[in-house]
Design an enzyme around this catalytic site. Sequence first.
Site, mmCIF file in Angstrom:
data_model
loop_
_atom_site.group_PDB
_atom_site.id
_atom_site.type_symbol
_atom_site.label_atom_id
_atom_site.label_comp_id
_atom_site.label_asym_id
_atom_site.label_seq_id
_atom_site.Cartn_x
_atom_site.Cartn_y
_atom_site.Cartn_z
ATOM 1 N N GLY A 123 8.147 -2.552 18.145
ATOM 2 C CA GLY A 123 8.967 -3.752 17.549
ATOM 3 C C GLY A 123 9.029 -4.778 18.487
ATOM 4 O O GLY A 123 10.096 -5.863 18.142
ATOM 5 N N LEU A 124 8.527 -5.012 19.588
ATOM 6 C CA LEU A 124 8.836 -6.107 20.570
ATOM 7 C C LEU A 124 7.443 -6.839 20.616
ATOM 8 O O LEU A 124 7.218 -7.851 21.673
ATOM 9 C CB LEU A 124 8.976 -5.445 21.877
ATOM 10 N N SER A 125 6.473 -6.923 19.496
ATOM 11 C CA SER A 125 5.289 -7.669 19.457
ATOM 12 C C SER A 125 4.341 -7.436 20.375
ATOM 13 O O SER A 125 3.961 -8.375 21.014
ATOM 14 C CB SER A 125 5.928 -9.356 19.159
ATOM 15 N N SER A 126 3.954 -6.265 20.742
ATOM 16 C CA SER A 126 3.054 -6.155 21.889
ATOM 17 C C SER A 126 1.614 -6.694 21.199
ATOM 18 O O SER A 126 0.872 -7.257 21.910
ATOM 19 C CB SER A 126 2.673 -4.561 22.368
ATOM 20 N N ASP A 171 6.251 -13.688 15.482
ATOM 21 C CA ASP A 171 5.858 -13.137 16.545
ATOM 22 C C ASP A 171 4.875 -13.902 17.493
ATOM 23 O O ASP A 171 5.214 -14.225 18.737
ATOM 24 C CB ASP A 171 5.347 -11.859 16.507
ATOM 25 N N TYR A 220 6.410 -1.891 5.671
ATOM 26 C CA TYR A 220 6.263 -3.433 5.917
ATOM 27 C C TYR A 220 5.832 -4.169 4.668
ATOM 28 O O TYR A 220 6.335 -5.147 4.062
ATOM 29 C CB TYR A 220 5.637 -3.971 7.036
HETATM 30 C C1 GLA Z 1 7.169 -8.186 12.340
HETATM 31 C C2 GLA Z 1 6.279 -9.368 11.599
HETATM 32 C C3 GLA Z 1 6.996 -10.605 11.812
HETATM 33 C C4 GLA Z 1 8.380 -10.528 10.922
HETATM 34 C C5 GLA Z 1 9.173 -9.216 11.309
HETATM 35 C C6 GLA Z 1 10.511 -9.143 10.453
HETATM 36 O O1 GLA Z 1 7.486 -8.398 13.474
HETATM 37 O O2 GLA Z 1 5.017 -9.239 12.702
HETATM 38 O O3 GLA Z 1 6.169 -11.539 11.074
HETATM 39 O O4 GLA Z 1 8.074 -10.304 9.523
HETATM 40 O O5 GLA Z 1 8.395 -7.999 11.479
HETATM 41 O O6 GLA Z 1 11.368 -9.979 10.760
#
Ligand code: GLA
Length: 391
Positions: A123-126, A171, A220
């Site tokens: 959940g840290l946008s790798s 992200d 999601y």
């Molecule tokens: C993921 C998605 C984002 C956002 C978050 C929730 O990180 O990539 O666009 O929707 O979840 O806030």
Amino acid sequence: MHDPEALRSLHVERFHVEPEVFAAPGRVNLIGEHTDYAEGFVMPAAIDFATLAGISPRSDGKIVIYSQNYGKERAFEAAGLPPSASQHWSDYPIGVTAMLAQEGHRIPGFSLSLWGDVPLGSGLSSSAAVEVSTALAVTSLLGVTYPGPQLARLCQRAENHFVGASSGIMDQFISANGAKDHALLLDCRDLSYKLAPIPPSVSLVIANTMVKHTVSGGEYTTRRKEVEEATAVIGRHRPEVRFLRDATVEDLAEYGAEMSPNALKRARHVVTENRRTVAAADALISHDLLELGRLMAEAHRSYSQDFEASCAECDIMVELAQDLPGLIGARLTGGGFGGCTVNLVEADEAPSFAELLGQRYAAKTGIVPQIHLCHASGGAHRVDVRIQSVK
Ligand code: GLA
């Protein structure tokens, strides 16, 4: 560790030519979850985990991508990029390249090496870090410059249309546009933003529950559909409401009965979260840390109970932080269903906070977590490997 010098050597060893090197960070979101695709507000910060991309031209018309994290190489014809994803790590860099081709750029052959330390599936946008570093590398090879917001949009399109994940803009935006020592209050409607300084007296402690999180498919997407269902109901009465950004709690009271119970709960989270996020930015800017912590706690409750995007381990991690010395605020960060919690902690307490939280979580769950003391860092950039290194 992401070491540009190590990436450079790896690239030279493999491809026998000097690369240009680019870095793009992962992110932590302080508050504002599942609000981005509702054209609302988010408040993320880029962090000091990043993906490095090394790029050099080739004359054989091939695109060869090597990932040091996976220890694997893949090759494509630059003139015949795959039309869709293949559920593979290479979907992200190829998706970005395919979007550039779609914009009319003639894509030449190149070698790309990728190496990052953003923990995968946490959940840290790798994935955003891979997309944005690739986008910087390939646009530089093409000799074009995309301003940060446009680069972020390009990467989001790669994720939505190529990879097939229905994520919002947060992200990619923060990876491309992060600012050192700041969080960004981003308006996802027009991509305007306000910088919110994180004072040196406040530390970011990121606690990985070790429960894997994923954005593509599954929960999601279900949540996003429920949010859209609620929006459609309100929009039938108030056509000007095309996104929940424009809905109010009064709308929910008035039209909620026409929604499924889940859609109503999801919408309540999004509508209240937008308000909390704007208020949290004000609190951070005016150094009202008590209020900031209160808003983070409320946001976690809403995310867990109304949006139902938490999990037992994430709730435990947030709960265990509550009475530790130095805590300002704690909540689950990112897309949900696992991943990390973000803890704002008084800086001088942060090392012992991290240690105690890790011990408590391991004792309670039997899972050894990873706890990181992070800093808000700058956004994606070119790295001059001869002079400096990041981190
Ligand atoms: C993921 C998605 C984002 C956002 C978050 C929730 O990180 O990539 O666009 O929707 O979840 O806030």
